[in-house]
Design a protein around this motif. Structure first.
Motif, PDB file in Angstrom:
ATOM      1  N   LEU A  38       0.827  -1.191   0.000  1.00  0.00           N
ATOM      2  CA  LEU A  38       0.000   0.000   0.000  1.00  0.00           C
ATOM      3  C   LEU A  38       0.877   1.262   0.000  1.00  0.00           C
ATOM      4  N   THR A  39       1.928   1.230   0.820  1.00  0.00           N
ATOM      5  CA  THR A  39       2.833   2.387   0.891  1.00  0.00           C
ATOM      6  C   THR A  39       3.500   2.641  -0.450  1.00  0.00           C
ATOM      7  N   ASN A  40       3.991   1.533  -1.078  1.00  0.00           N
ATOM      8  CA  ASN A  40       4.645   1.680  -2.378  1.00  0.00           C
ATOM      9  C   ASN A  40       3.672   2.197  -3.429  1.00  0.00           C
ATOM     10  N   GLY A  41       2.448   1.695  -3.361  1.00  0.00           N
ATOM     11  CA  GLY A  41       1.443   2.153  -4.333  1.00  0.00           C
ATOM     12  C   GLY A  41       1.138   3.627  -4.167  1.00  0.00           C
ATOM     13  N   LEU A  42       0.992   4.050  -2.926  1.00  0.00           N
ATOM     14  CA  LEU A  42       0.738   5.472  -2.668  1.00  0.00           C
ATOM     15  C   LEU A  42       1.924   6.326  -3.114  1.00  0.00           C
ATOM     16  N   GLN A  43       3.138   5.825  -2.861  1.00  0.00           N
ATOM     17  CA  GLN A  43       4.321   6.587  -3.270  1.00  0.00           C
ATOM     18  C   GLN A  43       4.389   6.723  -4.784  1.00  0.00           C
ATOM     19  N   GLN A  44       4.072   5.644  -5.492  1.00  0.00           N
ATOM     20  CA  GLN A  44       4.083   5.728  -6.947  1.00  0.00           C
ATOM     21  C   GLN A  44       3.023   6.704  -7.450  1.00  0.00           C
ATOM     22  N   THR A  45       1.841   6.658  -6.819  1.00  0.00           N
ATOM     23  CA  THR A  45       0.779   7.603  -7.215  1.00  0.00           C
ATOM     24  C   THR A  45       1.203   9.042  -6.956  1.00  0.00           C
ATOM     25  N   ILE A  46       1.806   9.260  -5.796  1.00  0.00           N
ATOM     26  CA  ILE A  46       2.275  10.613  -5.455  1.00  0.00           C
ATOM     27  C   ILE A  46       3.331  11.076  -6.438  1.00  0.00           C
ATOM     28  N   ARG A  47       4.277  10.173  -6.779  1.00  0.00           N
ATOM     29  CA  ARG A  47       5.324  10.566  -7.733  1.00  0.00           C
ATOM     30  C   ARG A  47       4.731  10.900  -9.094  1.00  0.00           C
ATOM     31  N   ALA A  48       3.747  10.111  -9.527  1.00  0.00           N
ATOM     32  CA  ALA A  48       3.116  10.390 -10.823  1.00  0.00           C
ATOM     33  C   ALA A  48       2.427  11.755 -10.810  1.00  0.00           C
ATOM     34  N   GLN A  49       1.750  12.033  -9.698  1.00  0.00           N
ATOM     35  CA  GLN A  49       1.072  13.331  -9.599  1.00  0.00           C
ATOM     36  C   GLN A  49       2.082  14.482  -9.496  1.00  0.00           C
ATOM     37  N   GLN A  50       3.196  14.217  -8.833  1.00  0.00           N
ATOM     38  CA  GLN A  50       4.230  15.240  -8.754  1.00  0.00           C
ATOM     39  C   GLN A  50       4.811  15.541 -10.132  1.00  0.00           C
ATOM     40  N   ASN A  51       5.038  14.477 -10.920  1.00  0.00           N
ATOM     41  CA  ASN A  51       5.548  14.697 -12.276  1.00  0.00           C
ATOM     42  C   ASN A  51       4.552  15.478 -13.120  1.00  0.00           C
ATOM     43  N   ARG A  52       3.276  15.151 -12.960  1.00  0.00           N
ATOM     44  CA  ARG A  52       2.238  15.876 -13.710  1.00  0.00           C
ATOM     45  C   ARG A  52       2.187  17.341 -13.269  1.00  0.00           C
ATOM     46  N   LEU A  53       2.303  17.533 -11.949  1.00  0.00           N
ATOM     47  CA  LEU A  53       2.283  18.903 -11.418  1.00  0.00           C
ATOM     48  C   LEU A  53       3.478  19.691 -11.932  1.00  0.00           C
ATOM     49  N   LEU A  54       4.662  19.033 -12.019  1.00  0.00           N
ATOM     50  CA  LEU A  54       5.846  19.711 -12.532  1.00  0.00           C
ATOM     51  C   LEU A  54       5.662  20.112 -13.984  1.00  0.00           C
ATOM     52  N   THR A  55       5.033  19.211 -14.770  1.00  0.00           N
ATOM     53  CA  THR A  55       4.767  19.527 -16.172  1.00  0.00           C
ATOM     54  C   THR A  55       3.845  20.732 -16.299  1.00  0.00           C
ATOM     55  N   LEU A  56       2.785  20.735 -15.485  1.00  0.00           N
ATOM     56  CA  LEU A  56       1.863  21.884 -15.509  1.00  0.00           C
ATOM     57  C   LEU A  56       2.563  23.159 -15.049  1.00  0.00           C
ATOM     58  N   LYS A  57       3.415  23.025 -14.063  1.00  0.00           N
ATOM     59  CA  LYS A  57       4.136  24.188 -13.557  1.00  0.00           C
ATOM     60  C   LYS A  57       5.044  24.774 -14.627  1.00  0.00           C
ATOM     61  N   MET A  58       5.726  23.902 -15.371  1.00  0.00           N
ATOM     62  CA  MET A  58       6.607  24.375 -16.433  1.00  0.00           C
ATOM     63  C   MET A  58       5.802  25.042 -17.548  1.00  0.00           C
ATOM     64  N   THR A  59       4.613  24.465 -17.836  1.00  0.00           N
ATOM     65  CA  THR A  59       3.768  25.040 -18.879  1.00  0.00           C
ATOM     66  C   THR A  59       3.289  26.433 -18.493  1.00  0.00           C
ATOM     67  N   LEU A  60       2.974  26.610 -17.232  1.00  0.00           N
ATOM     68  CA  LEU A  60       2.428  27.880 -16.762  1.00  0.00           C
ATOM     69  C   LEU A  60       3.499  28.873 -16.323  1.00  0.00           C
ATOM     70  N   SER A  61       4.774  28.444 -16.367  1.00  0.00           N
ATOM     71  CA  SER A  61       5.830  29.295 -15.805  1.00  0.00           C
ATOM     72  C   SER A  61       5.944  30.635 -16.512  1.00  0.00           C
ATOM     73  N   GLU A  62       5.674  30.621 -17.816  1.00  0.00           N
ATOM     74  CA  GLU A  62       5.814  31.866 -18.574  1.00  0.00           C
ATOM     75  C   GLU A  62       4.814  32.918 -18.107  1.00  0.00           C
ATOM     76  N   HIS A  63       3.637  32.480 -17.654  1.00  0.00           N
ATOM     77  CA  HIS A  63       2.594  33.416 -17.246  1.00  0.00           C
ATOM     78  C   HIS A  63       2.401  33.418 -15.719  1.00  0.00           C
ATOM     79  N   SER A  64       3.368  32.871 -15.001  1.00  0.00           N
ATOM     80  CA  SER A  64       3.214  32.732 -13.561  1.00  0.00           C
ATOM     81  C   SER A  64       3.275  34.099 -12.872  1.00  0.00           C
ATOM     82  N   PRO A  65       2.223  34.495 -12.154  1.00  0.00           N
ATOM     83  CA  PRO A  65       2.275  35.753 -11.402  1.00  0.00           C
ATOM     84  C   PRO A  65       3.393  35.740 -10.350  1.00  0.00           C
TER      85      PRO A  65
END
Length: 449
Positions: free
Chosen positions: A279-306
């Motif tokens: 369960l811990t490993n599964g949650l960690q993998q889910t968190i890492r996947a969401q972190q990678n997605r969040l990083l991608t969104l952050k990079m996409t929005l960086s140009e217009h980031s207030p």
């Protein structure tokens, strides 16, 4: 004018270069030396990171640098995680530093993260690879140091709670340069015994450097390729190693590993740690996947980031503050120099200074006059003394002192010859100490026969 090419404004060009930098150089690790460190009043840090041949400007904003737990100073060797960016106001490339740590510990942490990412991409952490805990454990192998507290604790628990389990111990190095190789060899040696049910690999607690043998690739690969279930039992509960991710089950401590396998082998509770681990490993993998997605969104929005625009404005404000302070300091220095020159000129033409100068001259002249008068008076006195001595030498008084005398008549005339006196005439004789009055009885010339 070029007809087929786009003509950029400076702002457009800087915006596109900024986007390229931020999209292609995000989350980079850099080890270098701090120099030119300035801590602004706003709380932001501005500095350079340099090596022997080059340097790069950096900014670390207040929310990031407040997490730095060691004294960051010029000359400190550090490992930073940063995003490349462009300060558009000056068109200068710089790094926005997100985290900073001392270089020594940082290198190990960086190696840990790199190997973790590599093995995760190879699928060695996947849940479907995890082998379940056997339901009827009869024989185990323990790969650890034969002299440490870990083996003592595990044997004590197993002897007390599961005496029916047969235990084979494979002593190995658990610390030092050769430890990882020795651990891998002992795992391979243990798995040659087909009667085994599982293997425990571990050691007691220690620093990151002490546990490093369990963060090396050859240890991880030996665990991953083992056909038997492997329990990783390294350090304390808060210690996390690569071996924990690769192993089928992670025990918080060596004692916890012994507790897991010594429970009733047929009891469902024996599988709970394994399920918890999955369960811990599964949650960690889910968190890492969401972190990678969040990083991608952050990079996409960086140009217009207030937030990024605010940071650039904050950096611009800090620079303006430095420039104003520099100009004011320079102006103040100029005014002080001018004031000093005016003070010197005023002092040179001051009536009071002129008065003091004349007073000083008069004092000098008075001293010279006094000295001259005293010198002349001394000279005159010396002359008077010489004259007095000479006068004394020819004075009649001096003659009187030698026993001579002088005789005067009634008219106070000096008597020079016997012919100038008469019988019965009174005369006065002067001696050295007074006069004698005499009467002439007789007189005789020395020329008479």
């Amino acid at each position: 004018m070029p007809s087929s090419q786009t003509v950029f404004s400076v702002s457009q060009l800087n915006t596109q270069i900024k986007s390229l930098l931020e999209n292609n150089f995000s989350g980079i690790w850099l080890e270098a030396e701090i120099s030119n460190l300035t801590k602004a009043a706003s709380g932001h840090w501005y500095f350079s990171l340099k090596d022997e041949n080059a340097q790069v400007r950096c900014a670390m904003f207040r929310m990031a640098n407040r997490k730095v737990t060691f004294p960051a100073e010029n000359g400190t060797q550090v490992l930073v995680r940063a995003n490349a960016s462009l300060y558009q106001a000056r068109g200068e490339y710089q790094l926005i530093v997100e985290s900073m740590q001392p270089a020594g510990i940082g290198r190990l942490q960086q190696a840990f993260e790199a190997l973790k990412t590599k093995l995760q991409n190879q699928g060695l952490f996947d849940l479907h690879r995890k082998k379940p805990l056997p339901t009827n454990i009869r024989k185990i192998a323990i790969v650890t140091s034969a002299k440490g507290a870990a083996i003592h604790d595990m044997l004590s628990i197993l002897n007390r709670r599961a005496r029916h389990i047969e235990i084979d111990i494979y002593p190995c190095l658990v610390q030092g340069e050769s430890a990882a190789k020795d651990i891998a060899e002992k795992i391979k040696l243990a798995q040659a015994d087909q009667s085994l049910d599982l293997i425990i690999v571990g050691r007691g607690g220690g620093s990151l450097e002490d546990l490093w043998a369990f963060n090396e690739e050859q240890t991880a690969l030996a665990i991953a390729s083992c056909p038997f279930p492997v329990i990783s039992a390294v350090g304390h509960e808060t210690d996390i190693t690569i071996a924990d991710f690769v192993a089928d089950i992670r025990a918080a401590t060596p004692s916890a590993a012994a507790e897991i396998i010594s429970q009733n082998c047929l009891d469902l509770a024996a599988t709970l740690p394994h399920l918890n681990n999955r369960l811990t490993n599964g949650l960690q993998q889910t968190i890492r996947a969401q972190q990678n997605r969040l990083l991608t969104l952050k990079m996409t929005l960086s140009e217009h980031s207030p937030q990024q625009k605010i940071r650039q404005k904050q950096q611009w404000l800090d620079e303006q503050e430095w420039r104003i302070n520099e100009v004011l300091s320079h102006k103040l220095t100029q005014l002080k120099t001018k004031q000093q020159k005016l003070s010197d000129r005023f002092a040179a033409h001051s009536p009071l200074e002129h008065f003091y100068s004349i007073k000083h001259q008069l004092a000098e002249l008075q001293n010279r006059l006094t000295s001259t008068i005293q010198s002349q008076m001394q000279t005159k006195q010396n002359k008077i003394n010489l004259a007095a001595q000479h006068l004394h030498a020819i004075s009649p008084l001096a003659t009187f002192e030698r026993g001579y005398s002088a005789t005067y008549n009634q008219q106070k005339q000096l008597i020079k010859s016997v012919k100038e006196v008469l019988p019965e005439e009174e005369i006065q004789t002067q001696l050295k100490d007074g006069f004698i009055t005499s009467k002439i009885i007789n007189s005789r010339s020395t020329t008479d026969s």
